[in-house]
Design an enzyme around this catalytic site. Structure first.
Site, mmCIF file in Angstrom:
data_model
loop_
_atom_site.group_PDB
_atom_site.id
_atom_site.type_symbol
_atom_site.label_atom_id
_atom_site.label_comp_id
_atom_site.label_asym_id
_atom_site.label_seq_id
_atom_site.Cartn_x
_atom_site.Cartn_y
_atom_site.Cartn_z
ATOM 1 N N CYS A 186 3.438 4.168 -3.923
ATOM 2 C CA CYS A 186 2.422 5.552 -3.690
ATOM 3 C C CYS A 186 2.806 6.045 -2.563
ATOM 4 C CB CYS A 186 1.223 4.865 -3.900
ATOM 5 S SG CYS A 186 0.597 3.804 -2.424
ATOM 6 N N HIS B 273 -3.665 2.713 -1.273
ATOM 7 C CA HIS B 273 -3.158 3.594 -2.280
ATOM 8 C C HIS B 273 -3.311 5.061 -1.870
ATOM 9 C CE1 HIS B 273 -1.207 4.423 -6.179
ATOM 10 N NE2 HIS B 273 -2.199 5.148 -6.454
ATOM 11 N N HIS C 147 0.667 10.218 -8.530
ATOM 12 C CA HIS C 147 0.741 9.006 -7.635
ATOM 13 C C HIS C 147 1.908 8.161 -8.454
ATOM 14 C CE1 HIS C 147 -2.140 6.116 -10.083
ATOM 15 N NE2 HIS C 147 -1.625 7.034 -11.014
#
Length: 146
Positions: free
Chosen positions: A57, A107, A119
């Site tokens: 990510c 994240h 993402h």
């Protein structure tokens, strides 16, 4: 006639001062980062990955913003320390997530508008998700504008 002259002169001074230039630059690099991330749709997830051969990510976010001319730290937690906290999302804002609402994000994603973000997820690689996604929404801890 004199009034038009001063209005024109004021507008010229405002434009020349860079007031609009800063906004245009911000919009420009946010747009570039989103375009870069979109070119990577379908790229597989790779822990520690920071290239088209695989992204995690923060690798995707760092890569996309770097291509747009902005240098970011490597991890979601370190990226979270940058920028200005926002509550109303705009395109290019970074969204941060953490299991159990921990303060340290694990994240990060790029908001692309229309209640969607892009993402790199371990399950799908570089992909879109909705902000009201039943998996991600409970993990959302905030957003930053870089």
């Amino acid at each position: 006639m004199l009034k038009k002259f001063f209005v024109g002169l004021s507008l010229f001074a405002l434009i020349g001062s860079g007031s609009f230039a800063g906004q245009a630059e911000a919009a420009s690099y946010h747009t570039k980062a989103i375009k870069t991330a979109k070119t990577e749709l379908g790229t597989k997830y790779k822990m520690g990955g920071m290239s088209s051969s695989g992204f995690d990510c923060s690798g995707l976010v760092k890569y996309s913003y770097n291509k747009a001319g902005k240098t970011l730290p490597r991890t979601a937690a370190d990226i979270y320390k940058k920028g200005k906290k926002v509550t109303t999302l705009k395109k290019g804002d970074l969204m941060f997530f953490s299991p159990n609402k921990a303060k340290k994000p694990t994240h990060v994603a790029i908001y692309i508008g229309d209640n969607k973000f892009i993402h790199s997820a371990s399950s799908k690689g570089v992909s879109y998700a909705k902000t009201n996604n039943t998996y991600w929404k409970p993990q959302y801890i905030g957003a930053k504008r870089i």
